[in-house]
Write a protein that holds these residues in place. Structure first.
Motif, PDB file in Angstrom:
ATOM      1  N   ARG A 165      58.503  36.464  35.671  1.00 37.98           N
ATOM      2  CA  ARG A 165      58.346  36.264  37.121  1.00 37.98           C
ATOM      3  C   ARG A 165      57.112  35.445  37.451  1.00 37.98           C
ATOM      4  NH1 ARG A 165      56.960  40.484  39.408  1.00 37.98           N
ATOM      5  NH2 ARG A 165      57.096  42.076  37.778  1.00 37.98           N
ATOM      6  N   HIS A 166      56.057  35.576  36.641  1.00 34.06           N
ATOM      7  CA  HIS A 166      54.808  34.875  36.927  1.00 34.06           C
ATOM      8  C   HIS A 166      54.648  33.585  36.131  1.00 34.06           C
ATOM      9  CE1 HIS A 166      52.919  37.987  39.476  1.00 34.06           C
ATOM     10  NE2 HIS A 166      53.625  38.834  38.741  1.00 34.06           N
ATOM     11  N   GLY A 167      55.694  33.230  35.368  1.00 38.99           N
ATOM     12  CA  GLY A 167      55.674  31.950  34.677  1.00 38.99           C
ATOM     13  C   GLY A 167      54.707  31.868  33.513  1.00 38.99           C
ATOM     14  N   GLY A 205      34.403  39.863  28.532  1.00 37.77           N
ATOM     15  CA  GLY A 205      33.203  39.970  29.346  1.00 37.77           C
ATOM     16  C   GLY A 205      33.151  39.044  30.539  1.00 37.77           C
ATOM     17  N   VAL A 206      34.181  38.198  30.712  1.00 40.55           N
ATOM     18  CA  VAL A 206      34.204  37.240  31.823  1.00 40.55           C
ATOM     19  C   VAL A 206      34.797  37.916  33.058  1.00 40.55           C
ATOM     20  CG1 VAL A 206      35.091  35.032  32.644  1.00 40.55           C
ATOM     21  CG2 VAL A 206      34.457  35.318  30.223  1.00 40.55           C
ATOM     22  N   SER A 207      34.091  37.852  34.173  1.00 39.69           N
ATOM     23  CA  SER A 207      34.555  38.445  35.429  1.00 39.69           C
ATOM     24  C   SER A 207      35.239  37.394  36.302  1.00 39.69           C
ATOM     25  CB  SER A 207      33.372  39.060  36.189  1.00 39.69           C
ATOM     26  OG  SER A 207      32.735  40.048  35.419  1.00 39.69           O
ATOM     27  N   GLY A 208      35.997  37.879  37.290  1.00 40.63           N
ATOM     28  CA  GLY A 208      36.615  36.988  38.258  1.00 40.63           C
ATOM     29  C   GLY A 208      37.746  36.148  37.705  1.00 40.63           C
ATOM     30  N   ILE A 209      38.410  36.624  36.681  1.00 38.40           N
ATOM     31  CA  ILE A 209      39.523  35.875  36.083  1.00 38.40           C
ATOM     32  C   ILE A 209      40.754  36.005  36.986  1.00 38.40           C
ATOM     33  CG2 ILE A 209      41.033  35.672  34.061  1.00 38.40           C
ATOM     34  CD1 ILE A 209      38.771  36.985  32.444  1.00 38.40           C
ATOM     35  N   SER A 210      41.457  34.913  37.213  1.00 40.60           N
ATOM     36  CA  SER A 210      42.669  34.952  38.025  1.00 40.60           C
ATOM     37  C   SER A 210      43.892  35.120  37.124  1.00 40.60           C
ATOM     38  CB  SER A 210      42.822  33.665  38.837  1.00 40.60           C
ATOM     39  OG  SER A 210      43.072  32.562  37.983  1.00 40.60           O
ATOM     40  N   ILE A 211      44.973  35.637  37.704  1.00 41.26           N
ATOM     41  CA  ILE A 211      46.213  35.802  36.942  1.00 41.26           C
ATOM     42  C   ILE A 211      46.732  34.440  36.462  1.00 41.26           C
ATOM     43  CG2 ILE A 211      48.618  36.523  37.099  1.00 41.26           C
ATOM     44  CD1 ILE A 211      47.819  38.704  38.989  1.00 41.26           C
TER      45      ILE A 211
END
Length: 318
Positions: free
Chosen positions: A230-232, A195-201
């Motif tokens: 690739r993204h660690g 339900g949390v918005s705005g999560i970054s990769i």
């Protein structure tokens, strides 16, 4: 079980006169599964019946076919040769079926298809319905198997068709894309990010993970492992399964985040049981219709293949 079984090897009659093909077929399943219990499930038999069939075959051949080491076992040299010959015999029976069917007017017979679990494809479903209407004598057996087992069965000619992921081009294997699955990360209602918005990769790099067992560098779902590399991403692996429904179960239980195929789980997302995480698309994986080009098809198998290839053509032209 000792190698010699304490039995005198029969010398009066040849093996072709002594051996029951049904026992050989049961041994074939045992050898491929390396498990009495899994072979019993595959053959829809009880474990005692499968164990007794193995014992009878060893008695007929006069030699041990497996060596037990506690709950695990391995094939003896005779067992390896018996499996090879059993595979050849099954291929010969398939050619016999093809020859007999070729002289008839009706399409009658059974087709065996091995499939990864959870395949959703409208064209595939429509092709099966069309085949049923056009060829009412055509029976279909669909068995869910892990991806690697499907490829192995096609190579050994113990199955005619497969629906699976095939990242490697084998010269003996023909394939056409049946459908495409788009993967993205999700978490379940027990997870703190639900339900949390705005999560970054970047904020997901240390999150506990639920993986498919084939989600390894070099595995059939190598694209998922490659993305994390690739993204660690370095989150601990808290669960894994070869079955997509079990991966979903662990995600819903809050063991970690999982990369799941869309639209396979859109129903759970619509009911508010899954929360999508970035990025929107991690990778796209082809589910291919596979068959061994070197295997002679029966008439039933040939019309089944033609029907499914019509479905793949719809995807190619979409």
């Amino acid at each position: 079980m000792s190698k010699g079984l304490g039995l005198a090897r029969p010398t009066v009659r040849s093996s072709s006169e002594r051996v029951d093909w049904n026992l050989l077929r049961t041994f074939q399943a045992i050898a491929q599964e390396l498990s009495i219990s899994r072979a019993a499930v595959r053959l829809h038999l009880s474990q005692p019946a499968v164990s007794q069939a193995l014992k009878r075959l060893e008695e007929q051949l006069g030699t041990a076919l497996i060596e037990r080491n506690g709950p695990r076992f391995q094939l003896t040299a005779a067992g390896i040769e018996t499996l090879r010959i059993a595979n050849d015999v099954q291929g010969q029976f398939a050619q016999l079926d093809a020859a007999i069917e070729g002289v008839g007017d009706q399409v009658v017979g059974k087709v065996r298809l091995l499939s990864v679990d959870g395949v959703r494809c409208r064209a595939y479903d429509q092709a099966l319905a069309s085949l049923r209407r056009r060829f009412p004598g055509l029976a279909v057996e669909i068995e869910v198997q892990p991806n690697d087992e499907i490829l192995r069965a096609l190579e050994q000619n113990t199955a005619t068709f497969g629906l699976a992921i095939n990242p490697t081009r084998y010269p003996w294997l023909a394939q056409e894309c049946m459908t495409r699955e788009h993967y993205r990360f999700y978490c379940g209602p027990e997870h703190p990010l639900f339900g949390v918005s705005g999560i970054s990769i970047d904020s997901l790099k240390q999150e506990p993970l639920i993986l498919f067992t084939s989600d390894l560098l070099g595995g059939t779902l190598n694209a998922l492992a490659d993305f994390r590399h690739r993204h660690g991403w370095r989150g601990p692996v808290m669960g894994c399964s070869a079955n997509s429904q079990e991966v979903l179960r662990l995600v819903l239980a809050g063991y970690g985040i999982g990369c799941l195929p869309h639209p396979l789980y859109e129903r759970e997302q619509a009911r508010g049981e899954l929360w999508p995480l970035p990025p929107e698309r991690v990778c796209t994986v082809d589910i291919n219709l596979l068959w061994n080009k070197e295997q002679r098809l029966s008439r039933a198998e040939a019309v089944f293949l033609a029907g499914l290839r019509e479905a793949t053509a719809l995807l190619a032209n979409a």
